[in-house]
Design a protein around this motif. Structure first.
Motif, mmCIF file in Angstrom:
data_model
loop_
_atom_site.group_PDB
_atom_site.id
_atom_site.type_symbol
_atom_site.label_atom_id
_atom_site.label_comp_id
_atom_site.label_asym_id
_atom_site.label_seq_id
_atom_site.Cartn_x
_atom_site.Cartn_y
_atom_site.Cartn_z
ATOM 1 N N PHE A 110 0.790 -1.231 0.000
ATOM 2 C CA PHE A 110 0.000 0.000 0.000
ATOM 3 C C PHE A 110 0.826 1.287 0.000
ATOM 4 N N GLY A 111 2.133 1.189 0.238
ATOM 5 C CA GLY A 111 2.915 2.411 0.416
ATOM 6 C C GLY A 111 2.767 2.926 1.842
ATOM 7 N N GLY A 112 3.042 4.214 2.036
ATOM 8 C CA GLY A 112 2.893 4.801 3.355
ATOM 9 C C GLY A 112 4.213 4.882 4.091
ATOM 10 N N SER A 113 4.132 5.177 5.377
ATOM 11 C CA SER A 113 5.327 5.361 6.199
ATOM 12 C C SER A 113 5.223 4.496 7.444
ATOM 13 N N SER A 114 6.366 4.255 8.093
ATOM 14 C CA SER A 114 6.372 3.460 9.322
ATOM 15 C C SER A 114 7.303 4.108 10.344
ATOM 16 N N GLN A 115 7.030 3.817 11.598
ATOM 17 C CA GLN A 115 7.827 4.369 12.690
ATOM 18 C C GLN A 115 7.853 3.369 13.837
ATOM 19 N N GLU A 116 9.041 3.155 14.408
ATOM 20 C CA GLU A 116 9.182 2.216 15.515
ATOM 21 C C GLU A 116 9.391 2.955 16.832
ATOM 22 N N SER A 117 8.850 2.385 17.892
ATOM 23 C CA SER A 117 9.108 2.877 19.245
ATOM 24 C C SER A 117 9.260 1.676 20.162
ATOM 25 N N TYR A 118 9.914 1.893 21.300
ATOM 26 C CA TYR A 118 10.257 0.789 22.186
ATOM 27 C C TYR A 118 9.866 1.115 23.617
ATOM 28 N N LYS A 119 9.518 0.054 24.357
ATOM 29 C CA LYS A 119 9.129 0.220 25.748
ATOM 30 C C LYS A 119 9.793 -0.876 26.575
ATOM 31 N N LEU A 120 10.464 -0.496 27.643
ATOM 32 C CA LEU A 120 11.089 -1.460 28.539
ATOM 33 C C LEU A 120 10.009 -2.144 29.370
#
Length: 354
Positions: free
Chosen positions: A209-219
């Motif tokens: 589909f296209g688009g954008s992605s972003q990662e985040s992390y949690k301890l």
């Protein structure tokens, strides 16, 4: 007179030392273990092999046979050995394995048979244990850019997630599983067992589909003295979809795909490939999508215009001919309705341009 060699054991003729028959009486033709143990998961059927769980697509009896076959050996002087293994069940956890070997030993036919005890130990594998314990490492969040994604995008994302999960598992990621699929405001959350699996799903959805992605992390805690993190992967699907018919700069363009942050389109007028930036694509007018196109029959034509029978009104409607559309009288064409007119579509990527 030449001296004849004799067998020192039986006195029979022998070319050198013991004769073949006496050698055969003393030989161990077949070496087997006294017992084997096979460990299988009662939930998914995987088996433990050399300390690693592996998916098993064969019956339990075949796993037992393979376990025994991996530990047998035949005499080095046995020529053309043929080994037969048969498995019989005593009860759900105990089996008997008959192993027979046949071949030629010197000038004699030889055979030997032994019985091996096999035990089946049922232990839940690491993957099933994690699934039962609601374990997960990542959440793939599928959202839209200017509103909730369309229902077909969400359904396609689910199918992509299932396919990528199976692929990751086949490639050895034992923690690849979908723990839960949650419908949330603005999209869906795919709760998955492996961060690697989550990233694979996210890439596949973006490829589609296209688009954008972003990662985040949690301890979330500690395990074996190491910090344990949980990953959230946010995917924002683009406003435009493959197959969208858009108006930009006074021309109709069809969205063909995505290349990074650019939208790849083709001009209906002449088939040229035109790229739109992410910013430019936010301002275009969407006339519809090829997936909802209607069909009509051409009743008259010239170089630039086709006369098409409207299937709703049964009236003849004039429409501009796309540059790559070579349809003639009597042929069906696809079109979308926009502001009271019909917009003819060129052949799709899977269609033949005549």
């Amino acid at each position: 007179m030449k001296n004849r060699s004799v067998c020192p054991k039986c006195g029979g003729p022998s070319s050198l030392g013991l004769c073949d028959r006496c050698r055969l009486e003393d030989a161990l033709l077949l070496k087997t273990p006294e017992a084997v143990e096979v460990t299988v998961c009662p939930v998914c059927g995987s088996h433990l092999l050399r300390g690693r769980w592996q998916k098993a697509d064969e019956p339990l009896e075949d796993l037992i046979s393979d376990a025994v076959a991996g530990e047998i050996a035949t005499h080095q002087d046995l020529e053309d050995p043929e080994v037969e293994i048969s498995v019989s069940r005593k009860n759900p956890t105990h089996y008997l394995v008959s192993v027979a070997v046949r071949g030629r030993f010197g000038g004699l036919l030889a055979e030997e048979e032994k019985v091996v005890a096999a035990t089946v130990r049922r232990t839940t594998c690491d993957r099933c244990s994690r699934m039962a314990g609601n374990y997960y490492e990542a959440i793939v969040q599928v959202r839209g850019s200017s509103g909730p994604p369309a229902s077909f995008e969400l359904e396609e994302s689910r199918k992509i997630a299932e396919a990528r999960t199976d692929l990751c598992l086949e490639r050895g990621d034992r923690h690849s599983f979908i723990q839960e699929t949650k419908e949330v405001k603005g999209g869906i959350d795919l709760v998955v067992g492996s961060t690697q699996q989550g990233r694979s799903i996210a890439r596949a959805i973006q490829d589609r589909f296209g688009g954008s992605s972003q990662e985040s992390y949690k301890l979330v805690g500690m395990r074996d003295g190491k910090k344990v993190y949980r990953t959230s992967i946010l995917i924002r699907l683009p406003r435009l979809k493959v197959g969208d018919l858009i108006m930009a700069g006074g021309s109709f363009l069809e969205v063909r795909g995505f290349e990074g942050r650019r939208v790849a389109t083709t001009s209906l007028r002449d088939g040229r490939i035109i790229y739109l930036s992410e910013e430019d694509s936010e301002d275009v007018v969407v006339a519809g999508n090829r997936s909802t196109a209607e069909k009509g029959v051409v009743v008259a034509e010239d170089r630039d215009v086709l006369e098409v029978l409207d299937p709703e009104s049964y009236r003849t409607v004039s429409a501009s001919r796309p540059g790559s559309l070579k349809a003639g009288v009597g042929e069906e064409v696809e079109f979308l309705r926009f502001q009271g007119e019909i917009i003819l579509l060129p052949p799709g990527r899977g269609e033949k341009v005549s």
